[in-house]
Design a protein around this motif. Structure first.
Motif, PDB file in Angstrom:
ATOM      1  N   TRP A   1       0.854  -1.198   0.000  1.00 14.69           N
ATOM      2  CA  TRP A   1       0.000   0.000   0.000  1.00 14.69           C
ATOM      3  C   TRP A   1       0.881   1.236   0.000  1.00 14.69           C
ATOM      4  O   TRP A   1       1.872   1.315   0.721  1.00 14.69           O
ATOM      5  CB  TRP A   1      -0.936   0.023   1.220  1.00 14.69           C
ATOM      6  CG  TRP A   1      -1.784   1.264   1.275  1.00 14.69           C
ATOM      7  CD1 TRP A   1      -2.643   1.719   0.318  1.00 14.69           C
ATOM      8  CD2 TRP A   1      -1.832   2.240   2.323  1.00 14.69           C
ATOM      9  NE1 TRP A   1      -3.222   2.898   0.698  1.00 14.69           N
ATOM     10  CE2 TRP A   1      -2.740   3.240   1.927  1.00 14.69           C
ATOM     11  CE3 TRP A   1      -1.191   2.355   3.562  1.00 14.69           C
ATOM     12  CZ2 TRP A   1      -3.033   4.344   2.730  1.00 14.69           C
ATOM     13  CZ3 TRP A   1      -1.475   3.458   4.362  1.00 14.69           C
ATOM     14  CH2 TRP A   1      -2.391   4.429   3.954  1.00 14.69           C
ATOM     15  N   ASP A   2       0.490   2.216  -0.807  1.00 17.69           N
ATOM     16  CA  ASP A   2       1.174   3.494  -0.917  1.00 17.69           C
ATOM     17  C   ASP A   2       0.427   4.522  -0.077  1.00 17.69           C
ATOM     18  O   ASP A   2      -0.773   4.752  -0.293  1.00 17.69           O
ATOM     19  CB  ASP A   2       1.211   3.913  -2.397  1.00 17.69           C
ATOM     20  CG  ASP A   2       1.879   5.263  -2.639  1.00 17.69           C
ATOM     21  OD1 ASP A   2       2.411   5.846  -1.665  1.00 17.69           O
ATOM     22  OD2 ASP A   2       1.857   5.730  -3.793  1.00 17.69           O
ATOM     23  N   VAL A   3       1.105   5.145   0.887  1.00 18.13           N
ATOM     24  CA  VAL A   3       0.450   6.110   1.777  1.00 18.13           C
ATOM     25  C   VAL A   3      -0.058   7.342   1.032  1.00 18.13           C
ATOM     26  O   VAL A   3      -0.816   8.132   1.599  1.00 18.13           O
ATOM     27  CB  VAL A   3       1.381   6.565   2.922  1.00 18.13           C
ATOM     28  CG1 VAL A   3       1.746   5.411   3.817  1.00 18.13           C
ATOM     29  CG2 VAL A   3       2.625   7.269   2.383  1.00 18.13           C
TER      30      VAL A   3
ATOM     31  N   GLU B   1       3.134  19.659   1.446  1.00 17.82           N
ATOM     32  CA  GLU B   1       1.714  19.608   1.120  1.00 17.82           C
ATOM     33  C   GLU B   1       1.153  18.183   1.126  1.00 17.82           C
ATOM     34  O   GLU B   1      -0.071  17.997   1.087  1.00 17.82           O
ATOM     35  CB  GLU B   1       1.456  20.248  -0.249  1.00 17.82           C
ATOM     36  CG  GLU B   1       2.159  19.589  -1.415  1.00 17.82           C
ATOM     37  CD  GLU B   1       3.536  20.176  -1.710  1.00 17.82           C
ATOM     38  OE1 GLU B   1       4.012  20.011  -2.855  1.00 17.82           O
ATOM     39  OE2 GLU B   1       4.122  20.809  -0.787  1.00 17.82           O
ATOM     40  N   GLU B   2       2.012  17.190   1.200  1.00 18.27           N
ATOM     41  CA  GLU B   2       1.552  15.800   1.221  1.00 18.27           C
ATOM     42  C   GLU B   2       1.335  15.268   2.643  1.00 18.27           C
ATOM     43  O   GLU B   2       0.710  14.217   2.820  1.00 18.27           O
ATOM     44  CB  GLU B   2       2.565  14.909   0.502  1.00 18.27           C
ATOM     45  CG  GLU B   2       2.708  15.215  -0.983  1.00 18.27           C
ATOM     46  CD  GLU B   2       3.842  14.449  -1.635  1.00 18.27           C
ATOM     47  OE1 GLU B   2       3.653  13.988  -2.779  1.00 18.27           O
ATOM     48  OE2 GLU B   2       4.916  14.313  -1.003  1.00 18.27           O
ATOM     49  N   VAL B   3       1.841  15.985   3.645  1.00 19.99           N
ATOM     50  CA  VAL B   3       1.794  15.476   5.021  1.00 19.99           C
ATOM     51  C   VAL B   3       0.375  15.417   5.556  1.00 19.99           C
ATOM     52  O   VAL B   3      -0.044  14.413   6.151  1.00 19.99           O
ATOM     53  CB  VAL B   3       2.691  16.324   5.943  1.00 19.99           C
ATOM     54  CG1 VAL B   3       2.583  15.842   7.388  1.00 19.99           C
ATOM     55  CG2 VAL B   3       4.139  16.274   5.470  1.00 19.99           C
ATOM     56  N   GLY B   4      -0.414  16.480   5.355  1.00 26.98           N
ATOM     57  CA  GLY B   4      -1.794  16.500   5.835  1.00 26.98           C
ATOM     58  C   GLY B   4      -2.632  15.366   5.270  1.00 26.98           C
ATOM     59  O   GLY B   4      -3.301  14.639   6.036  1.00 26.98           O
ATOM     60  N   PRO B   5      -2.622  15.155   3.946  1.00 24.38           N
ATOM     61  CA  PRO B   5      -3.372  14.035   3.386  1.00 24.38           C
ATOM     62  C   PRO B   5      -2.917  12.669   3.913  1.00 24.38           C
ATOM     63  O   PRO B   5      -3.749  11.768   4.095  1.00 24.38           O
ATOM     64  CB  PRO B   5      -3.120  14.162   1.874  1.00 24.38           C
ATOM     65  CG  PRO B   5      -2.902  15.629   1.667  1.00 24.38           C
ATOM     66  CD  PRO B   5      -2.163  16.078   2.886  1.00 24.38           C
ATOM     67  N   VAL B   6      -1.616  12.502   4.164  1.00 22.10           N
ATOM     68  CA  VAL B   6      -1.142  11.237   4.733  1.00 22.10           C
ATOM     69  C   VAL B   6      -1.702  11.055   6.141  1.00 22.10           C
ATOM     70  O   VAL B   6      -2.140   9.957   6.516  1.00 22.10           O
ATOM     71  CB  VAL B   6       0.398  11.179   4.733  1.00 22.10           C
ATOM     72  CG1 VAL B   6       0.906  10.030   5.609  1.00 22.10           C
ATOM     73  CG2 VAL B   6       0.928  11.023   3.315  1.00 22.10           C
TER      74      VAL B   6
END
Length: 272
Positions: free
Chosen positions: A96-98, A125-130
């Motif tokens: 699975w890809d985070v 900008e990718e930290v919140g969605p992760v």
């Protein structure tokens, strides 16, 4: 999954050594595998390790939880994980890809989700969605534990103010130049980002290494530069590193090393 996302490092034996060594050094630094506020009991305990790498964290935690616990290693590649026969019987791998939404069978099933060392993977900008995806993975009342190196805290520490440090400073600048993921500054904002997606009881444990740990952590980080030379195959960069590393080693032996503050952030998903 048709194509695996690119990884800024190599997934070879040298990178495996670095990951495994860093694991034990970080456990020594923080003094725990899971934060003391996170309970590890119950008959149906489920733990996920995101971006598991070599699987070393789960293999280590397997000796510290009930044998009935289910330990899930989640990653886009398991090239660095030992053969199944050498893994704990209650440990399994799940691709699975985070950066993608979790499959339905992983939603709301975990008591603890562990993640660390994603500063070389995620942009700000990718930290919140992760974090939002991790929130989905957890049961109500489940815990997040996220450990990172704060690259923005970089400094060179020396035994004497007069120690030379030019090569050590130059080496970090060369390393950061390879990829924007190598210049992250989002780690101090991680607690606020976790709270923003709904985590409660957010706590940060920030640690600076004492000299007895600072030097081995520094040596571990220096491995990254040898890995870059293998990964990028840039002759110009390779030549610069070949010329610079002897001076870096000299400065280290004279009593100077890289230092970074490391953060462990925990948060709890509210009870339903």
């Amino acid at each position: 999954m048709s194509e695996k996302p690119t990884y800024v490092l190599t997934r070879d034996y040298l990178d495996n050594i670095r990951l495994n060594l860093h694991h034990y050094l970080c456990v020594e630094l923080f003094g725990y595998h899971t934060h003391p506020q996170i309970p590890l009991n119950g008959d149906n305990l489920r733990i996920a390790d995101l971006g598991t790498g070599t699987g070393i964290w789960l293999q280590d935690i397997a000796r510290r939880v009930p044998a009935s616990a289910q330990l899930d290693a989640l990653d886009v590649s398991f090239d660095a994980v030992p053969p199944k026969a050498w893994l704990p019987a209650n440990m399994r791998t799940i691709e699975w890809d985070v950066k993608q939404d979790p499959p339905a069978e992983l939603v709301g099933v975990y008591d603890v989700v562990h993640i660390r060392h994603f500063t070389l993977v995620l942009l700000d900008e990718e930290v919140g969605p992760v974090l939002e995806r991790i929130y989905k993975l957890l049961k109500p009342g489940g815990y997040l534990q996220w450990t990172e190196v704060d690259m923005g805290s970089f400094r060179v520490e020396s035994t004497e103010p007069s120690n030379p440090t030019a090569a050590l400073n130059r080496l970090l600048k060369i390393s950061e130049g390879h990829d924007p993921r190598l210049r992250p500054r989002w780690v101090p904002s991680l607690p606020a980002k976790a709270a923003a997606v709904g985590f409660h009881e957010v706590h940060v444990d920030a640690r600076d290494a004492a000299p007895d740990l600072a030097l081995p952590l520094h040596d571990c980080n220096l491995l990254i530069n040898a890995i870059f030379a293998r990964k990028f195959k840039n002759q110009q960069v390779a030549q610069v590193l070949e010329e610079l590393m002897p001076e870096v080693e000299r400065e280290t032996k004279l009593g100077s090393c890289w230092a970074f503050t490391r953060h462990t952030v925990i948060g709890r998903k509210p009870e339903a």
